[in-house]
Design a protein around this motif. Structure first.
Motif, PDB file in Angstrom:
ATOM      1  N   VAL A   5      23.309 -10.943  81.124  1.00 33.42           N
ATOM      2  CA  VAL A   5      24.589 -11.287  81.808  1.00 33.42           C
ATOM      3  C   VAL A   5      24.037 -12.347  82.713  1.00 33.42           C
ATOM      4  N   SER A   9      25.152 -16.354  83.555  1.00 34.62           N
ATOM      5  CA  SER A   9      25.603 -16.904  84.669  1.00 34.62           C
ATOM      6  C   SER A   9      24.808 -18.174  85.237  1.00 34.62           C
ATOM      7  N   LYS A  39      29.362 -15.089  78.564  1.00 38.05           N
ATOM      8  CA  LYS A  39      29.289 -14.139  79.942  1.00 38.05           C
ATOM      9  C   LYS A  39      30.403 -13.207  79.872  1.00 38.05           C
ATOM     10  N   THR A  43      29.392  -9.261  79.893  1.00 38.50           N
ATOM     11  CA  THR A  43      30.018  -8.339  81.060  1.00 38.50           C
ATOM     12  C   THR A  43      31.015  -7.376  80.453  1.00 38.50           C
ATOM     13  N   TYR A  46      28.600  -4.834  78.851  1.00 34.58           N
ATOM     14  CA  TYR A  46      27.846  -4.086  80.187  1.00 34.58           C
ATOM     15  C   TYR A  46      28.572  -2.870  80.817  1.00 34.58           C
ATOM     16  N   GLU A  47      29.820  -3.363  80.934  1.00 36.67           N
ATOM     17  CA  GLU A  47      30.813  -2.567  81.994  1.00 36.67           C
ATOM     18  C   GLU A  47      31.091  -1.247  80.931  1.00 36.67           C
ATOM     19  N   LEU A  53      30.306  -4.018  86.767  1.00 34.93           N
ATOM     20  CA  LEU A  53      29.204  -4.942  87.207  1.00 34.93           C
ATOM     21  C   LEU A  53      29.682  -5.432  88.602  1.00 34.93           C
TER      22      LEU A  53
END
Length: 78
Positions: A5, A9, A39, A43, A46-47, A53
Motif C-alpha cells: 500500500v 502511495s 492502491k 487498501t 488490507y482492510e 488503515l
C-alpha cells in the motif's frame, strides 16, 4: 501488505509531482490511474484482513465508532 500500500502511495505521490509540470503527459496520466486503482485495491484487501488503515476505512454501519477497536496498522504484522 502494508508495504505494498505504501509503495503504491509513493508511486502516486511521485507521479503527481511530475504531472504538476506536465499535465498533458498521457503516459504519466495512465501511470497515475494505474497506481490509483492499485492502491484502492490493496487498501481494500488490507482492510478486509487487518481492519481500517485510515479513518476513511471505518465501517460505521454498526452504529458505533470502531476506529479504536482494531489494532493500529503498525501493530499488525503481515
Amino acid at each position: 501488505m502494508l508495504r505494498k500500500v505504501q509503495a503504491a502511495s509513493f508511486a502516486i505521490d511521485d507521479v503527481k509531482l511530475f504531472l504538476d509540470s506536465h499535465p498533458d503527459n498521457a503516459e504519466a496520466l495512465c501511470y497515475f490511474e494505474k497506481y490509483k486503482l492499485l492502491k484502492k485495491q490493496l487498501t481494500k484487501q488490507y482492510e478486509q484482513q487487518f481492519g481500517p488503515l485510515t479513518v476513511e476505512g471505518v465501517d460505521t454501519a454498526s452504529g458505533t465508532w470502531t476506529w479504536t477497536k482494531e489494532p493500529w496498522p503498525w501493530y499488525v504484522e503481515d
